[in-house]
Design an enzyme around this catalytic site. Sequence first.
Site, PDB file in Angstrom:
ATOM      1  CG  ASN A  71      10.951  10.298   7.554  1.00 43.37           C
ATOM      2  OD1 ASN A  71       9.868  10.479   7.032  1.00 43.37           O
ATOM      3  ND2 ASN A  71      11.448   9.099   7.779  1.00 43.37           N
ATOM      4  NE  ARG A  76      15.546   1.138   2.437  1.00 45.94           N
ATOM      5  CZ  ARG A  76      14.617   1.436   3.345  1.00 45.94           C
ATOM      6  NH1 ARG A  76      13.449   1.918   2.973  1.00 45.94           N
ATOM      7  NH2 ARG A  76      14.859   1.275   4.621  1.00 45.94           N
ATOM      8  CE1 TYR A  84       4.798   4.362   6.440  1.00 50.33           C
ATOM      9  CE2 TYR A  84       3.104   6.054   6.293  1.00 50.33           C
ATOM     10  CZ  TYR A  84       4.392   5.610   6.022  1.00 50.33           C
ATOM     11  OH  TYR A  84       5.270   6.419   5.340  1.00 50.33           O
ATOM     12  CD  GLU A 107       5.556   0.571   0.427  1.00 52.02           C
ATOM     13  OE1 GLU A 107       5.830   0.115   1.549  1.00 52.02           O
ATOM     14  OE2 GLU A 107       6.324   1.330  -0.205  1.00 52.02           O
ATOM     15  CG  PHE A 153       6.595   5.183  15.472  1.00 52.35           C
ATOM     16  CD1 PHE A 153       6.141   5.026  14.177  1.00 52.35           C
ATOM     17  CD2 PHE A 153       7.627   4.366  15.927  1.00 52.35           C
ATOM     18  CE1 PHE A 153       6.699   4.075  13.335  1.00 52.35           C
ATOM     19  CE2 PHE A 153       8.184   3.402  15.100  1.00 52.35           C
ATOM     20  CZ  PHE A 153       7.719   3.254  13.796  1.00 52.35           C
ATOM     21  NE  ARG A 187      13.626   9.576   4.996  1.00 61.86           N
ATOM     22  CZ  ARG A 187      13.478   8.263   4.941  1.00 61.86           C
ATOM     23  NH1 ARG A 187      14.516   7.476   5.045  1.00 61.86           N
ATOM     24  NH2 ARG A 187      12.274   7.739   4.806  1.00 61.86           N
ATOM     25  CE  LYS A 236       7.394   9.481   4.967  1.00 62.37           C
ATOM     26  NZ  LYS A 236       7.894   8.867   6.216  1.00 62.37           N
ATOM     27  CB  THR A 290      14.468   6.123   9.149  1.00 62.72           C
ATOM     28  OG1 THR A 290      14.462   4.979   8.307  1.00 62.72           O
ATOM     29  CG2 THR A 290      13.052   6.443   9.580  1.00 62.72           C
ATOM     30  CG  HIS A 307       7.597   5.605   2.055  1.00 63.36           C
ATOM     31  ND1 HIS A 307       7.835   4.802   3.149  1.00 63.36           N
ATOM     32  CD2 HIS A 307       7.232   4.771   1.045  1.00 63.36           C
ATOM     33  CE1 HIS A 307       7.611   3.535   2.805  1.00 63.36           C
ATOM     34  NE2 HIS A 307       7.249   3.487   1.529  1.00 63.36           N
TER      35      HIS A 307
HETATM   36  P1  CMP Z   1       8.990   5.565   6.420  1.00 58.48           P
HETATM   37  O1  CMP Z   1      10.242   5.199   5.725  1.00 58.48           O
HETATM   38  O2  CMP Z   1       7.898   6.178   5.643  1.00 58.48           O
HETATM   39  O3  CMP Z   1       8.410   4.265   7.183  1.00 58.48           O
HETATM   40  C1  CMP Z   1       7.815   4.280   8.443  1.00 58.48           C
HETATM   41  C2  CMP Z   1       7.757   5.639   9.061  1.00 58.48           C
HETATM   42  O4  CMP Z   1       7.510   5.670  10.444  1.00 58.48           O
HETATM   43  C3  CMP Z   1       9.102   6.308   8.907  1.00 58.48           C
HETATM   44  O5  CMP Z   1       9.379   6.610   7.584  1.00 58.48           O
HETATM   45  C4  CMP Z   1       8.937   7.477   9.863  1.00 58.48           C
HETATM   46  O6  CMP Z   1       8.203   8.548   9.282  1.00 58.48           O
HETATM   47  C5  CMP Z   1       8.089   6.857  10.959  1.00 58.48           C
HETATM   48  N1  CMP Z   1       8.931   6.517  12.121  1.00 58.48           N
HETATM   49  C6  CMP Z   1       9.892   5.594  12.163  1.00 58.48           C
HETATM   50  N2  CMP Z   1      10.459   5.591  13.404  1.00 58.48           N
HETATM   51  C7  CMP Z   1       9.808   6.522  14.120  1.00 58.48           C
HETATM   52  C8  CMP Z   1       9.921   6.991  15.458  1.00 58.48           C
HETATM   53  N3  CMP Z   1      10.834   6.476  16.288  1.00 58.48           N
HETATM   54  N4  CMP Z   1       9.094   7.975  15.863  1.00 58.48           N
HETATM   55  C9  CMP Z   1       8.180   8.492  15.015  1.00 58.48           C
HETATM   56  N5  CMP Z   1       8.029   8.086  13.730  1.00 58.48           N
HETATM   57  C10 CMP Z   1       8.833   7.122  13.300  1.00 58.48           C
END
Ligand code: CMP
Length: 138
Positions: free
Chosen positions: A113, A86, A50, A127, A58, A103, A10, A92, A116
């Site tokens: 984070n 994963r 997304y 994807e 968010f 992460r 990212k 996450t 992905h």
């Molecule tokens: P990802 O695994 O790419 O899938 C969805 C993304 O949404 C996740 O990683 C985070 O980057 C984002 N995300 C998930 N939860 C939150 C949150 N509570 N606040 C902000 N971003 C979030």
Amino acid sequence: MSNRTFTMIKPDATEKGYTGAILEKINAAGFRIAAIKMLHLSAEKAGEFYAVHKERPFYGELVEFMSRGPITAAILEKENAVEDFRKLIGATNPAQAAEGTIRKLYAASVGENAIHGSDSDENARIEGDFFFSKLEQF
Ligand code: CMP
């Protein structure tokens, strides 16, 4: 069980210069790169990717973040790819990610984070096809 997953390094990790180190960890964990490219998503494209999170509070923040700068998108191959990847990237929220995960090492927050990883075989295919044509998948 499928042998492919999809990942994006990212914008936060790109900005901090972590791309090479992250690819090295992916390689060391035994994943073969089946497709890879660096690109800058438009807000429209990030929103499309997304779209499943459209109703989440968010979503706006996520779209803005993901279109802030370049990402590296890749398709990775390994036995049990989705689940093993994963595990390699960790939870996450980096505060909850296990020691040694990508992460834990490179992510700043639940929003920013670093990386992905697809959450199912079906999403891995969807994807990967979002970013790569059949001619670009090896
Ligand atoms: P990802 O695994 O790419 O899938 C969805 C993304 O949404 C996740 O990683 C985070 O980057 C984002 N995300 C998930 N939860 C939150 C949150 N509570 N606040 C902000 N971003 C979030």
